[in-house]
Scaffold this motif. Structure first.
Motif, PDB file in Angstrom:
ATOM      1  N   ILE A 181       2.369 -14.805  -2.523  1.00  0.00           N
ATOM      2  CA  ILE A 181       1.250 -13.846  -2.562  1.00  0.00           C
ATOM      3  C   ILE A 181       0.663 -13.743  -1.155  1.00  0.00           C
ATOM      4  O   ILE A 181       0.531 -14.747  -0.454  1.00  0.00           O
ATOM      5  CB  ILE A 181       0.158 -14.311  -3.538  1.00  0.00           C
ATOM      6  N   GLY A 182       0.326 -12.526  -0.765  1.00  0.00           N
ATOM      7  CA  GLY A 182      -0.246 -12.309   0.566  1.00  0.00           C
ATOM      8  C   GLY A 182       0.785 -11.911   1.607  1.00  0.00           C
ATOM      9  O   GLY A 182       0.426 -11.499   2.706  1.00  0.00           O
ATOM     10  N   THR A 183       2.081 -11.995   1.268  1.00  0.00           N
ATOM     11  CA  THR A 183       3.100 -11.618   2.265  1.00  0.00           C
ATOM     12  C   THR A 183       3.077 -10.107   2.489  1.00  0.00           C
ATOM     13  O   THR A 183       3.035  -9.327   1.533  1.00  0.00           O
ATOM     14  CB  THR A 183       4.527 -11.996   1.771  1.00  0.00           C
ATOM     15  N   VAL A 184       3.098  -9.702   3.759  1.00  0.00           N
ATOM     16  CA  VAL A 184       3.194  -8.271   4.098  1.00  0.00           C
ATOM     17  C   VAL A 184       4.664  -7.944   4.324  1.00  0.00           C
ATOM     18  O   VAL A 184       5.357  -8.637   5.082  1.00  0.00           O
ATOM     19  CB  VAL A 184       2.351  -7.945   5.348  1.00  0.00           C
ATOM     20  N   LEU A 185       5.127  -6.890   3.645  1.00  0.00           N
ATOM     21  CA  LEU A 185       6.551  -6.537   3.683  1.00  0.00           C
ATOM     22  C   LEU A 185       6.732  -5.077   4.080  1.00  0.00           C
ATOM     23  O   LEU A 185       5.879  -4.237   3.771  1.00  0.00           O
ATOM     24  CB  LEU A 185       7.161  -6.722   2.277  1.00  0.00           C
ATOM     25  N   PRO A 186       7.868  -4.758   4.717  1.00  0.00           N
ATOM     26  CA  PRO A 186       8.158  -3.350   5.038  1.00  0.00           C
ATOM     27  C   PRO A 186       8.984  -2.717   3.921  1.00  0.00           C
ATOM     28  O   PRO A 186      10.135  -3.069   3.730  1.00  0.00           O
ATOM     29  CB  PRO A 186       8.983  -3.457   6.324  1.00  0.00           C
ATOM     30  N   LEU A 187       8.388  -1.780   3.223  1.00  0.00           N
ATOM     31  CA  LEU A 187       9.090  -1.094   2.127  1.00  0.00           C
ATOM     32  C   LEU A 187       9.615   0.247   2.642  1.00  0.00           C
ATOM     33  O   LEU A 187       8.838   1.068   3.151  1.00  0.00           O
ATOM     34  CB  LEU A 187       8.113  -0.851   0.970  1.00  0.00           C
ATOM     35  N   ILE A 188      10.916   0.453   2.523  1.00  0.00           N
ATOM     36  CA  ILE A 188      11.471   1.771   2.902  1.00  0.00           C
ATOM     37  C   ILE A 188      11.478   2.616   1.637  1.00  0.00           C
ATOM     38  O   ILE A 188      12.222   2.321   0.683  1.00  0.00           O
ATOM     39  CB  ILE A 188      12.935   1.663   3.402  1.00  0.00           C
ATOM     40  N   PRO A 189      10.660   3.662   1.586  1.00  0.00           N
ATOM     41  CA  PRO A 189      10.608   4.442   0.350  1.00  0.00           C
ATOM     42  C   PRO A 189      11.889   5.250   0.159  1.00  0.00           C
ATOM     43  O   PRO A 189      12.562   5.603   1.125  1.00  0.00           O
ATOM     44  CB  PRO A 189       9.412   5.374   0.556  1.00  0.00           C
ATOM     45  N   THR A 190      12.208   5.522  -1.107  1.00  0.00           N
ATOM     46  CA  THR A 190      13.382   6.336  -1.393  1.00  0.00           C
ATOM     47  C   THR A 190      13.242   7.715  -0.745  1.00  0.00           C
ATOM     48  O   THR A 190      14.200   8.285  -0.257  1.00  0.00           O
ATOM     49  CB  THR A 190      13.561   6.460  -2.919  1.00  0.00           C
ATOM     50  N   HIS A 191      12.031   8.239  -0.725  1.00  0.00           N
ATOM     51  CA  HIS A 191      11.793   9.568  -0.151  1.00  0.00           C
ATOM     52  C   HIS A 191      10.560   9.492   0.747  1.00  0.00           C
ATOM     53  O   HIS A 191       9.471   9.158   0.274  1.00  0.00           O
ATOM     54  CB  HIS A 191      11.579  10.562  -1.317  1.00  0.00           C
ATOM     55  N   SER A 192      10.746   9.783   2.028  1.00  0.00           N
ATOM     56  CA  SER A 192       9.629   9.652   2.978  1.00  0.00           C
ATOM     57  C   SER A 192       8.515  10.668   2.728  1.00  0.00           C
ATOM     58  O   SER A 192       7.336  10.371   2.903  1.00  0.00           O
ATOM     59  CB  SER A 192      10.135   9.860   4.415  1.00  0.00           C
ATOM     60  N   CYS A 193       8.895  11.901   2.363  1.00  0.00           N
ATOM     61  CA  CYS A 193       7.891  12.984   2.283  1.00  0.00           C
ATOM     62  C   CYS A 193       6.766  12.635   1.314  1.00  0.00           C
ATOM     63  O   CYS A 193       5.598  12.926   1.589  1.00  0.00           O
ATOM     64  CB  CYS A 193       8.530  14.297   1.828  1.00  0.00           C
ATOM     65  N   THR A 194       7.112  12.004   0.178  1.00  0.00           N
ATOM     66  CA  THR A 194       6.062  11.735  -0.803  1.00  0.00           C
ATOM     67  C   THR A 194       5.136  10.618  -0.313  1.00  0.00           C
ATOM     68  O   THR A 194       3.947  10.618  -0.624  1.00  0.00           O
ATOM     69  CB  THR A 194       6.656  11.381  -2.182  1.00  0.00           C
ATOM     70  N   ALA A 195       5.656   9.685   0.466  1.00  0.00           N
ATOM     71  CA  ALA A 195       4.786   8.637   1.023  1.00  0.00           C
ATOM     72  C   ALA A 195       3.794   9.263   2.008  1.00  0.00           C
ATOM     73  O   ALA A 195       2.601   8.941   2.007  1.00  0.00           O
ATOM     74  CB  ALA A 195       5.628   7.564   1.704  1.00  0.00           C
ATOM     75  N   VAL A 196       4.289  10.172   2.831  1.00  0.00           N
ATOM     76  CA  VAL A 196       3.404  10.827   3.812  1.00  0.00           C
ATOM     77  C   VAL A 196       2.349  11.667   3.090  1.00  0.00           C
ATOM     78  O   VAL A 196       1.174  11.677   3.464  1.00  0.00           O
ATOM     79  CB  VAL A 196       4.231  11.710   4.774  1.00  0.00           C
ATOM     80  N   GLN A 197       2.781  12.354   2.051  1.00  0.00           N
ATOM     81  CA  GLN A 197       1.883  13.236   1.294  1.00  0.00           C
ATOM     82  C   GLN A 197       0.647  12.482   0.813  1.00  0.00           C
ATOM     83  O   GLN A 197      -0.424  13.050   0.673  1.00  0.00           O
ATOM     84  CB  GLN A 197       2.653  13.802   0.092  1.00  0.00           C
ATOM     85  N   ASN A 198       0.817  11.184   0.567  1.00  0.00           N
ATOM     86  CA  ASN A 198      -0.287  10.402   0.011  1.00  0.00           C
ATOM     87  C   ASN A 198      -1.073   9.625   1.069  1.00  0.00           C
ATOM     88  O   ASN A 198      -1.963   8.855   0.725  1.00  0.00           O
ATOM     89  CB  ASN A 198       0.276   9.429  -1.034  1.00  0.00           C
ATOM     90  N   ALA A 199      -0.725   9.829   2.330  1.00  0.00           N
ATOM     91  CA  ALA A 199      -1.393   9.072   3.402  1.00  0.00           C
ATOM     92  C   ALA A 199      -2.352   9.979   4.169  1.00  0.00           C
ATOM     93  O   ALA A 199      -2.132  11.180   4.269  1.00  0.00           O
ATOM     94  CB  ALA A 199      -0.343   8.517   4.360  1.00  0.00           C
ATOM     95  N   SER A 200      -3.406   9.402   4.723  1.00  0.00           N
ATOM     96  CA  SER A 200      -4.296  10.222   5.547  1.00  0.00           C
ATOM     97  C   SER A 200      -3.916  10.130   7.024  1.00  0.00           C
ATOM     98  O   SER A 200      -4.301  10.959   7.824  1.00  0.00           O
ATOM     99  CB  SER A 200      -5.749   9.807   5.353  1.00  0.00           C
ATOM    100  N   GLU A 201      -3.134   9.109   7.363  1.00  0.00           N
ATOM    101  CA  GLU A 201      -2.671   9.010   8.747  1.00  0.00           C
ATOM    102  C   GLU A 201      -1.373   8.223   8.811  1.00  0.00           C
ATOM    103  O   GLU A 201      -1.048   7.455   7.894  1.00  0.00           O
ATOM    104  CB  GLU A 201      -3.725   8.348   9.637  1.00  0.00           C
TER     105      GLU A 201
END
Ligand code: PLP
Length: 371
Positions: free
Chosen positions: A323-343
């Motif tokens: 618990i507490g580990t920070v991990l790099p997740l590569i999303p299946t589709h980048s566009c939807t991750a960006v769509q939900n981010a403010s920056e």
């Protein structure tokens, strides 16, 4: 992928997760490589900006040599026009309601605007809204090349183009999107369907006396086969970041993935699954061929289930993450991750971090903001 793993190692404690992180160096390489491909094959590159929704990245693409941009709604067009972009293709069958026609008129004050269209009804509505013969507005007829989404049959493009021209609209050419190229092993075949459909549509326009100046093709999965004779421009979008799916399908190498979502393991009680702070609200619902919503860079598991805010991480072969580990997740589709981010947090190799605002949070929010 090594650069992503290094970046997380370096910045792990600084991420306020979930965060969408972009490696600046990889982003610039991707932009330069696609531009070199287009230049080398004699086609214009008109990147689709719905992937990043970032005027900062748009500026980088235009500075590298892009001929203009592609957008999927008027709000994207307005955001980029406000940043000075003056050549925009809205590659979506826009229905010109009264509010939308007014916005098109405002855009035309500063922008050469191309509108996608695929019906006689939309031609009539465009004319009824007083947009016939208006300076800087052109139509691009959409044809279906096998994706079965929008677009007329290639054999019908000439008839629709003639109808639009007879009603006083300027027709610049034809476009298609080979969406069926997303399936595993389908990209090359879809690109050939695209070439055939565009050639048939372009000759249909010529038969009715309209010379197509624009013959426009997609897309990231199919780009390698999209610069075929007769095609004048390509519109890939996701190539700036790529994603896990592209890698699995052999469209990019792991080292070309520029975007990941920094996520934290937030719960992992005995007998419970490992839970990360990335659910559908952060990465959407798209799955890859194995049913994964995303994978941890360099091994470390895959997200096999998502609720709105919880992601279920199956560590697979790797030991469970504390618990507490920070991990790099590569999303299946980048566009939807960006769509939900403010920056976007843009990391440079020297450790500096830039923040690129994501200018667009979705067509419905945009509509609310305007009312
Ligand atoms: C009309 C159109 N053109 C171009 C693209 C860009 O495709 P990609 O993001 O796969 O490069 C899309 C993506 O959805 C699209 O709908």
């Amino acid at each position: 992928m090594d650069r992503i793993i290094d970046a997380v190692r370096q910045h792990r404690d600084a991420f306020d997760t979930p965060a969408v992180v972009v490696l600046g160096e990889v982003l610039r390489e991707n932009i330069a490589r696609m531009q070199a491909f287009a230049d080398g094959h004699g086609v214009a590159l008109r990147p689709h900006v719905k992937t990043h929704k970032s005027v900062d990245i748009g500026r980088m693409q235009l500075a590298a040599g892009a001929s203009g941009i592609t957008v999927s709604d008027l709000h994207q067009a307005e955001v980029f026009a406000a940043d000075g972009v003056d050549d925009i293709f809205l590659a979506f069958p826009l229905w010109p309601s009264a509010p939308k026609a007014a916005r098109v008129r405002r855009l035309l004050e500063t922008v050469d605007l191309k509108l996608g269209l695929d019906s006689h009804e939309a031609v009539d509505a465009t004319v009824d809204r007083g947009l016939a013969g208006v300076d800087r507005l052109e139509l691009v007829i959409e044809v279906d090349c096998g994706g079965r989404r929008s677009g007329v049959a290639p054999s019908a493009a000439g008839d629709l183009a003639r109808y639009a021209a007879d009603r006083g609209l300027e027709v610049a050419g034809v476009f298609t999107y080979p969406g069926h190229g997303w399936a595993l092993g389908a990209a090359e075949g879809a690109a050939h369907d695209q070439t055939a459909a565009l050639a048939a549509a372009a000759s249909g326009l010529r038969e009715v006396g309209i010379e197509p100046r624009i013959v426009s093709a997609g897309s990231t999965p199919t780009f390698a086969w999209s610069a075929a004779p007769g095609i004048t421009e390509i519109r890939p979008g996701e190539y700036v970041f790529f994603s896990m799916d592209h890698c699995d399908h052999g469209i990019c190498s792991p080292d070309e993935i520029a975007l990941f979502v920094a996520t934290t393991v937030v719960s992992a009680g005995p007998g419970n699954p490992q839970i990360i702070d990335v659910g559908t609200m952060a990465i959407g619902r798209e799955v890859d061929d194995r049913g994964h919503y995303g994978r941890i860079a360099g091994g470390g598991g895959a997200v096999t289930r998502v609720n709105e805010y919880h992601g279920f991480l199956d560590p697979g072969e790797s030991p469970p993450h504390p618990i507490g580990t920070v991990l790099p997740l590569i999303p299946t589709h980048s566009c939807t991750a960006v769509q939900n981010a403010s920056e976007l947090l843009v990391l440079e190799a020297d450790g500096t971090v830039d923040r690129f605002p994501v200018q667009q949070l979705g067509p419905m929010l945009a509509a609310r903001e305007r009312s």
